[in-house]
Design a protein around this motif. Structure first.
Motif, mmCIF file in Angstrom:
data_model
loop_
_atom_site.group_PDB
_atom_site.id
_atom_site.type_symbol
_atom_site.label_atom_id
_atom_site.label_comp_id
_atom_site.label_asym_id
_atom_site.label_seq_id
_atom_site.Cartn_x
_atom_site.Cartn_y
_atom_site.Cartn_z
ATOM 1 N N LEU A 28 0.793 -1.230 -0.066
ATOM 2 C CA LEU A 28 -0.078 0.000 0.066
ATOM 3 C C LEU A 28 0.918 1.133 -0.010
ATOM 4 N N THR A 29 2.089 1.198 0.944
ATOM 5 C CA THR A 29 2.752 2.314 0.969
ATOM 6 C C THR A 29 3.443 2.667 -0.363
ATOM 7 N N ARG A 30 3.941 1.607 -1.101
ATOM 8 C CA ARG A 30 4.679 1.835 -2.446
ATOM 9 C C ARG A 30 3.551 2.285 -3.514
ATOM 10 N N ALA A 31 2.335 1.787 -3.504
ATOM 11 C CA ALA A 31 1.510 2.536 -4.277
ATOM 12 C C ALA A 31 1.164 3.709 -4.128
ATOM 13 N N VAL A 32 0.977 4.331 -3.089
ATOM 14 C CA VAL A 32 0.713 5.956 -2.674
ATOM 15 C C VAL A 32 1.757 6.494 -3.084
ATOM 16 N N ALA A 33 3.078 5.860 -2.664
ATOM 17 C CA ALA A 33 4.083 6.822 -3.156
ATOM 18 C C ALA A 33 4.319 6.957 -4.682
ATOM 19 N N THR A 34 4.148 5.787 -5.391
ATOM 20 C CA THR A 34 4.106 5.886 -7.011
ATOM 21 C C THR A 34 3.027 6.900 -7.674
ATOM 22 N N ASP A 35 1.817 6.860 -6.974
ATOM 23 C CA ASP A 35 0.540 7.533 -7.511
ATOM 24 C C ASP A 35 0.965 8.977 -7.436
ATOM 25 N N PHE A 36 1.666 9.622 -6.248
ATOM 26 C CA PHE A 36 1.402 10.840 -5.754
ATOM 27 C C PHE A 36 3.045 11.321 -5.967
ATOM 28 N N ILE A 37 3.881 10.688 -6.536
ATOM 29 C CA ILE A 37 5.468 11.027 -6.247
ATOM 30 C C ILE A 37 5.562 12.467 -7.039
ATOM 31 N N ARG A 40 3.770 15.066 -6.971
ATOM 32 C CA ARG A 40 2.450 16.047 -6.558
ATOM 33 C C ARG A 40 3.022 16.420 -4.890
ATOM 34 N N GLY A 41 4.248 16.110 -4.571
ATOM 35 C CA GLY A 41 4.941 16.700 -3.256
ATOM 36 C C GLY A 41 4.407 15.672 -2.477
ATOM 37 N N ILE A 42 3.879 14.506 -2.545
ATOM 38 C CA ILE A 42 3.463 13.590 -1.369
ATOM 39 C C ILE A 42 4.555 12.679 -1.361
ATOM 40 N N ARG A 43 4.871 12.285 -0.224
ATOM 41 C CA ARG A 43 5.812 11.094 0.162
ATOM 42 C C ARG A 43 5.280 10.236 0.942
ATOM 43 N N CYS A 44 5.455 8.796 0.709
ATOM 44 C CA CYS A 44 4.856 7.609 1.676
ATOM 45 C C CYS A 44 5.816 6.692 1.980
ATOM 46 N N ASN A 45 6.179 6.563 3.108
ATOM 47 C CA ASN A 45 7.253 5.456 3.622
ATOM 48 C C ASN A 45 6.633 4.671 4.760
ATOM 49 N N ALA A 46 7.358 3.599 4.842
ATOM 50 C CA ALA A 46 6.858 2.647 5.838
ATOM 51 C C ALA A 46 7.864 2.325 6.921
ATOM 52 N N ILE A 47 7.750 2.107 8.191
ATOM 53 C CA ILE A 47 8.660 1.837 8.955
ATOM 54 C C ILE A 47 8.369 0.062 9.362
ATOM 55 N N CYS A 48 9.383 -0.460 9.516
ATOM 56 C CA CYS A 48 9.500 -2.054 9.979
ATOM 57 C C CYS A 48 9.840 -2.566 10.869
ATOM 58 N N PRO A 49 9.608 -2.292 12.184
ATOM 59 C CA PRO A 49 10.361 -2.485 13.286
ATOM 60 C C PRO A 49 10.381 -3.912 13.475
ATOM 61 N N GLY A 50 11.461 -4.448 14.007
ATOM 62 C CA GLY A 50 11.489 -6.050 14.733
ATOM 63 C C GLY A 50 10.992 -5.958 15.935
ATOM 64 N N THR A 51 11.283 -6.515 16.958
ATOM 65 C CA THR A 51 10.617 -6.811 18.588
ATOM 66 C C THR A 51 10.829 -5.776 19.108
ATOM 67 N N THR A 109 11.017 8.308 -0.662
ATOM 68 C CA THR A 109 9.602 7.777 -0.724
ATOM 69 C C THR A 109 9.455 6.213 -1.184
ATOM 70 N N GLY A 110 8.366 5.726 -0.865
ATOM 71 C CA GLY A 110 8.049 4.480 -1.310
ATOM 72 C C GLY A 110 8.964 3.353 -0.521
ATOM 73 N N VAL A 111 9.543 3.767 0.596
ATOM 74 C CA VAL A 111 10.419 2.693 1.030
ATOM 75 C C VAL A 111 10.027 1.978 2.637
ATOM 76 N N ALA A 112 10.332 0.643 2.550
ATOM 77 C CA ALA A 112 10.176 0.158 3.759
ATOM 78 C C ALA A 112 11.209 0.171 4.840
#
Length: 244
Positions: free
Chosen positions: A158-167, A169-180, A232-235
Motif C-alpha cells: 500500500l505504501t509503495r502504491a501511494v508513493a508511486t501514484d503521487f510522487i 505532486r509533493g507527497i511522500r509515503c514511507n513505511a517503518i518495519c520494526p523488529g521486536t 519515498t516508497g521505502v520500507a
C-alpha cells in the motif's frame, strides 16, 4: 528540541501507548502541532503531559468517523498510521473473523486515513505519510504470525502504491518495519507465553535486547521531516539485526 518539525501539523493514530505514543511525543518535541487519536481516551489524555494537547477518541475501523475527524482537523503535513493488532497462530488458527479483523485494523484503517487526509495534502502540494508495518511479513516470515505477516506485507505494498501514484505532486509515503519492540502489547504477549516469555523474545535479538518505541519515534521524525525529502516508497527496517 531542535525544531525539525516546526510549522508542521501532524495526525497520529493509535497514539495512546507504544509506538504511536512515542511518535506523537517525538513529533511534538520537534516542534510539530500534533493531533493524537486512539480508542483509549484515558491513556490518550496523558499525552497532554508530554506536549500533545490535541487529542480525540477515534476508531480507525469506522470510515464515517475517520472522514468526520479529517474534516474537524483540516489540512495536515504529516500522517502517522500506527494502529495494528498482532494475531497469533498459523492458518489453522485463523478464522474468517480473525482475518477480517486483522486486515480491517492493520490495513484498511490506513486506507481510510490516507483517503481522508490526502486531498488536503495534494491541495497544499506537500505531505509525508508514515505507515507502521513490520519486519515480519515484509523481510522475514515469523512463526505463528500468519495473518499478521500478511497484513504487514500489504501495508508495505500500500505504501509503495501511494508513493508511486503521487510522487510528482509533493507527497511522500514511507513505511517503518520494526523488529521486536518493547511495548505494552509486546509485554502482554510475553506474559501470555508464560515464565521466561520476555527472555524468549530477547533471545531472538542479535543485539541481545529489545528495541524501544522511542527508537521508532526517532525514525518517524526523520521520515516526517524535510531531511528525508528525497525518500519515498521505502520500507525502512529497524530490527536490531533480526533479519540478518
Amino acid at each position: 528540541m531542535s525544531d525539525r518539525l516546526r510549522g508542521k501539523r501532524a495526525f497520529v493514530t493509535a497514539a495512546a501507548v507504544g509506538i504511536g505514543r512515542a511518535c506523537a511525543v517525538a513529533f511534538a518535541r520537534e516542534g510539530a502541532e500534533v493531533f493524537a487519536t486512539d480508542i483509549d481516551e484515558g491513556k490518550l489524555a496523558l499525552l497532554k503531559n508530554d506536549g500533545v494537547p490535541e487529542v480525540a477518541k477515534l476508531d480507525v475501523r469506522d470510515s464515517a468517523a475517520v472522514d468526520a475527524m479529517a474534516r474537524r482537523v483540516g489540512k495536515i503535513d504529516i500522517l502517522l498510521n500506527a494502529a495494528g493488532f498482532v494475531h497469533h497462530g498459523t492458518v489453522l488458527e485463523c478464522s474468517d473473523a480473525d482475518w477480517d479483523f486483522s486486515f480491517d485494523l492493520n490495513v484498511k484503517s490506513m486506507h481510510r486515513t490516507i483517503r481522508a487526509f490526502l486531498p488536503g495534502m495534494l491541495e497544499a502540494g506537500r505531505g509525508s505519510i508514515v505507515n507502521i508495518s513490520s519486519a515480519a511479513g515484509v523481510f522475514k516470515a515469523a512463526p505463528n504470525r500468519y495473518v499478521y505477516g500478511a497484513t504487514k506485507a500489504a501495508v508495505a505494498a500500500l505504501t509503495r502504491a501511494v508513493a508511486t501514484d503521487f510522487i510528482t505532486r509533493g507527497i511522500r509515503c514511507n513505511a517503518i518495519c520494526p523488529g521486536t519492540i518493547e511495548t505494552p502489547s509486546m509485554l502482554n504477549r510475553a506474559e501470555a507465553a508464560g515464565p521466561g516469555g520476555r527472555d524468549m523474545f530477547v533471545s531472538r535479538q542479535p543485539m541481545g535486547r529489545l528495541g524501544t518505541a522511542d527508537e521508532i519515534g526517532a525514525l518517524a521524525v526523520y521520515l516526517a521531516s524535510d531531511e528525508s525529502a528525497f525518500t519515498t516508497g521505502v520500507a525502512h527496517i529497524i530490527d536490531g539485526g533480526w533479519t540478518l
